[in-house]
Motif scaffolding. Sequence first.
Motif, PDB file in Angstrom:
ATOM      1  N   GLY A   1       0.798  -1.219   0.000  1.00  0.00           N
ATOM      2  CA  GLY A   1       0.000   0.000   0.000  1.00  0.00           C
ATOM      3  C   GLY A   1       0.831   1.270   0.000  1.00  0.00           C
ATOM      4  N   PHE A   2       1.999   1.226   0.625  1.00  0.00           N
ATOM      5  CA  PHE A   2       2.858   2.405   0.684  1.00  0.00           C
ATOM      6  C   PHE A   2       3.894   2.444  -0.440  1.00  0.00           C
ATOM      7  N   SER A   3       3.962   1.418  -1.258  1.00  0.00           N
ATOM      8  CA  SER A   3       4.960   1.426  -2.335  1.00  0.00           C
ATOM      9  C   SER A   3       4.345   1.459  -3.728  1.00  0.00           C
ATOM     10  N   TYR A   4       3.227   0.776  -3.929  1.00  0.00           N
ATOM     11  CA  TYR A   4       2.669   0.630  -5.267  1.00  0.00           C
ATOM     12  C   TYR A   4       2.194   1.957  -5.861  1.00  0.00           C
ATOM     13  N   VAL A   5       1.277   2.625  -5.185  1.00  0.00           N
ATOM     14  CA  VAL A   5       0.709   3.867  -5.727  1.00  0.00           C
ATOM     15  C   VAL A   5       1.764   4.952  -5.910  1.00  0.00           C
ATOM     16  N   PRO A   6       2.641   5.220  -4.925  1.00  0.00           N
ATOM     17  CA  PRO A   6       3.683   6.228  -5.169  1.00  0.00           C
ATOM     18  C   PRO A   6       4.586   5.886  -6.353  1.00  0.00           C
ATOM     19  N   ALA A   7       4.903   4.601  -6.526  1.00  0.00           N
ATOM     20  CA  ALA A   7       5.784   4.216  -7.636  1.00  0.00           C
ATOM     21  C   ALA A   7       5.093   4.405  -8.983  1.00  0.00           C
ATOM     22  N   ILE A   8       3.869   3.909  -9.133  1.00  0.00           N
ATOM     23  CA  ILE A   8       3.189   4.027 -10.415  1.00  0.00           C
ATOM     24  C   ILE A   8       2.766   5.470 -10.666  1.00  0.00           C
ATOM     25  N   GLY A   9       2.443   6.212  -9.612  1.00  0.00           N
ATOM     26  CA  GLY A   9       2.133   7.627  -9.777  1.00  0.00           C
ATOM     27  C   GLY A   9       3.333   8.423 -10.266  1.00  0.00           C
ATOM     28  N   THR A  10       4.523   8.062  -9.804  1.00  0.00           N
ATOM     29  CA  THR A  10       5.745   8.731 -10.241  1.00  0.00           C
ATOM     30  C   THR A  10       5.998   8.502 -11.721  1.00  0.00           C
ATOM     31  N   VAL A  11       5.762   7.298 -12.207  1.00  0.00           N
ATOM     32  CA  VAL A  11       5.951   7.009 -13.632  1.00  0.00           C
ATOM     33  C   VAL A  11       5.082   7.920 -14.491  1.00  0.00           C
ATOM     34  N   GLN A  12       3.854   8.209 -14.053  1.00  0.00           N
ATOM     35  CA  GLN A  12       2.950   9.050 -14.849  1.00  0.00           C
ATOM     36  C   GLN A  12       3.536  10.435 -15.099  1.00  0.00           C
ATOM     37  N   ARG A  13       4.315  10.935 -14.157  1.00  0.00           N
ATOM     38  CA  ARG A  13       4.873  12.284 -14.285  1.00  0.00           C
ATOM     39  C   ARG A  13       5.983  12.353 -15.329  1.00  0.00           C
ATOM     40  N   TRP A  14       6.585  11.227 -15.644  1.00  0.00           N
ATOM     41  CA  TRP A  14       7.732  11.215 -16.551  1.00  0.00           C
ATOM     42  C   TRP A  14       7.346  11.051 -18.015  1.00  0.00           C
ATOM     43  N   PHE A  15       6.065  10.742 -18.309  1.00  0.00           N
ATOM     44  CA  PHE A  15       5.654  10.456 -19.676  1.00  0.00           C
ATOM     45  C   PHE A  15       4.299  11.070 -19.983  1.00  0.00           C
ATOM     46  N   VAL A  16       4.110  11.432 -21.260  1.00  0.00           N
ATOM     47  CA  VAL A  16       2.808  11.881 -21.762  1.00  0.00           C
ATOM     48  C   VAL A  16       2.419  11.038 -22.972  1.00  0.00           C
TER      49      VAL A  16
END
Length: 410
Positions: free
Chosen positions: A121-136
């Motif tokens: 719960g504390f690793s999945y969402v922050p990790a996948i949310g971070t990927v969204q910021r790097w790509f469009v």
Amino acid sequence: MSEAAAASGRGVFYGWIVVLAAFLVMFTGFGAAYTFPAFFEPLSDAFGASRGTISLVFSAAGFLYFVLGAVSGPLADRIGPRPVVGFGMACIGLGLIAASFAQSLAAVIVFYGVGVGIGVGFSYVPAIGTVQRWFVARRGQASGWAVAGIGIGTMAAPPLAALVIGAFGWRGAYVIFGVAVLLLGALATWLLRASPASMGLQPDGAAAPAAKAGGPPSGLDLRTVLRHPVFWKLYAVGWLGCLGTFVPFVHLAPYAQDQGLSRLEGVWLVGLIGVGSTLGRFVLGGIADRMGRGRALALIILMTGVALLYWLTATGFTALAIFALAFGLFYGGFVALIPAYTIDLFGLRAASAVIGVLYTSVAFGTLLGPTLAGWAFDATGSYLWPIVVCAAGCLIAAAIVAFMPKHLPE
């Protein structure tokens, strides 16, 4: 030399390193969670528990790791993903090690269920949310490659766990997997970077103008998103679509044993879900970028329901293997597209927070689906009605997505 310059000098856009970091987070965290089918029979034998009760161990973890995204997502937006992900990885590793000392099923639920649940719960969402910021432009592909860690973890972990349990027992296996999570989790946390702006870059690899490097991301804030009816339609999609998503992860192996297959064959079937899932994450995300992520998501959810209905007719290893591969393919595509489609709708301003709140819908589906399926089997000796209900949920969810807008105005 700056991190951005160093990355450019190597000819590697650091966003792909972030994808690798997120991949490792998914591989270790979900790989540890999805070893559960290999532990199903040893735990049942050790504590004399029914299928419904044993299923609660996995369901408790699944409920926590999706519902806690509502906490970890906003926290990562505020303080950055690295400390949040690091804490999560530590919880998973220590929870598995602690589970090896359990003297009751209740203790396993606490150590495995709560430890792995909080950790993912504390690793999945922050990790996948971070990927969204790097790509469009390549967001679907990047998300797919990141969450492919879940697929490969699902493919590799259950058979590996069965072998380790055979050699060291279920207690020794929990220790070995716990140590592995701590080591790989530390590497993944070290590689993460919060955003391209933090390294003087912009999404998809172009050099960001210095004046704009620290500008706020576009999109809706969390309060606005939570007041929007489209969000709650997407929330219903998460709940209905995921009611049956985790039933095969828990019950396919015992279902196969009911048909006369061996425990190892049942575990291998769960591993085949991982094979299909990995293919879905690598391939379907890129296809969705071209055909439209909303349209692709609706089709994927529809086909997940069709695959579940096929499960009712599958007998023997070959037929069940076809089901596992097909179900995994569409499950992998769903996991790859949900974050990207959410950002398409609501923007990046509160990316991790919005994804985290949305994933609480998945939490309720995860808690109810496997547990109710286990209890239904205990009561009737059949998985018929749980599978039918789960398939119906997918069909309704697909219809909702089909009529969703492509994007929302800010």
